[in-house]
Design a protein around this motif. Sequence first.
Motif, PDB file in Angstrom:
ATOM      1  N   ALA A  18      -4.054  -0.208  -4.565  1.00  0.00           N
ATOM      2  CA  ALA A  18      -3.396   0.937  -5.208  1.00  0.00           C
ATOM      3  C   ALA A  18      -1.923   0.926  -4.826  1.00  0.00           C
ATOM      4  O   ALA A  18      -1.535   0.346  -3.811  1.00  0.00           O
ATOM      5  N   ALA A  19      -1.122   1.565  -5.663  1.00  0.00           N
ATOM      6  CA  ALA A  19       0.309   1.697  -5.362  1.00  0.00           C
ATOM      7  C   ALA A  19       0.832   2.941  -6.054  1.00  0.00           C
ATOM      8  O   ALA A  19       0.341   3.324  -7.117  1.00  0.00           O
ATOM      9  N   ALA A  20       1.830   3.556  -5.426  1.00  0.00           N
ATOM     10  CA  ALA A  20       2.448   4.749  -6.010  1.00  0.00           C
ATOM     11  C   ALA A  20       3.882   4.846  -5.529  1.00  0.00           C
ATOM     12  O   ALA A  20       4.220   4.395  -4.433  1.00  0.00           O
ATOM     13  N   ILE A  21       4.714   5.446  -6.366  1.00  0.00           N
ATOM     14  CA  ILE A  21       6.105   5.721  -6.024  1.00  0.00           C
ATOM     15  C   ILE A  21       6.240   7.219  -5.799  1.00  0.00           C
ATOM     16  O   ILE A  21       5.682   8.015  -6.549  1.00  0.00           O
ATOM     17  N   ASP A  22       6.973   7.597  -4.763  1.00  0.00           N
ATOM     18  CA  ASP A  22       7.248   9.010  -4.501  1.00  0.00           C
ATOM     19  C   ASP A  22       8.619   9.324  -5.102  1.00  0.00           C
ATOM     20  O   ASP A  22       9.654   8.985  -4.526  1.00  0.00           O
ATOM     21  N   ARG A  23       8.641   9.948  -6.244  1.00  0.00           N
ATOM     22  CA  ARG A  23       9.892  10.257  -6.949  1.00  0.00           C
ATOM     23  C   ARG A  23      10.681  11.364  -6.261  1.00  0.00           C
ATOM     24  O   ARG A  23      11.847  11.576  -6.577  1.00  0.00           O
ATOM     25  N   ALA A  24      10.080  12.055  -5.294  1.00  0.00           N
ATOM     26  CA  ALA A  24      10.802  13.095  -4.554  1.00  0.00           C
ATOM     27  C   ALA A  24      11.799  12.491  -3.570  1.00  0.00           C
ATOM     28  O   ALA A  24      12.651  13.201  -3.047  1.00  0.00           O
TER      29      ALA A  24
END
Length: 140
Positions: A27-33
């Motif tokens: 899994a992978a995710a970007i934290d746009r905050a």
Amino acid sequence: MDVAALARTLAFTVRLPDPAVAGHPVAAAIDRAVPSGLIEITYDEFTLVELASSDGASPVIDKRVGAGTTVTPVTVGTRPGLWLAGEPHEVAIVDPDGELVHDSVRRAGNVLVWEDGGVTYRIEGLASLERALDIAVSLR
């Protein structure tokens, strides 16, 4: 889940460990905050977090540890780093105004952390420093 596609949306080069050493991401995710850029990549046995500094700024992460956590200076390749082991500890990120913002979501146990080329790297969730270092030095 396409790590390469996510990585292309960031202003820094995302580095991944050698699959022969670490396996493949699940899994992978970007934290746009996080304005400077943060990607979290999950593997079966650990999580890799890469956090870019703003241009000309120092690293943008702060860790607070209590009495139940040990902090050991280490070397990751040629870069200084820290191995934090024991009790979970709090992670905070420096916002664009220079203020620490405590992240109630990210609480880490054992962590290898180091900075290289304006990016702070964290390998979280491994029991041994040796395994964390093996993965860290395989980043490409």
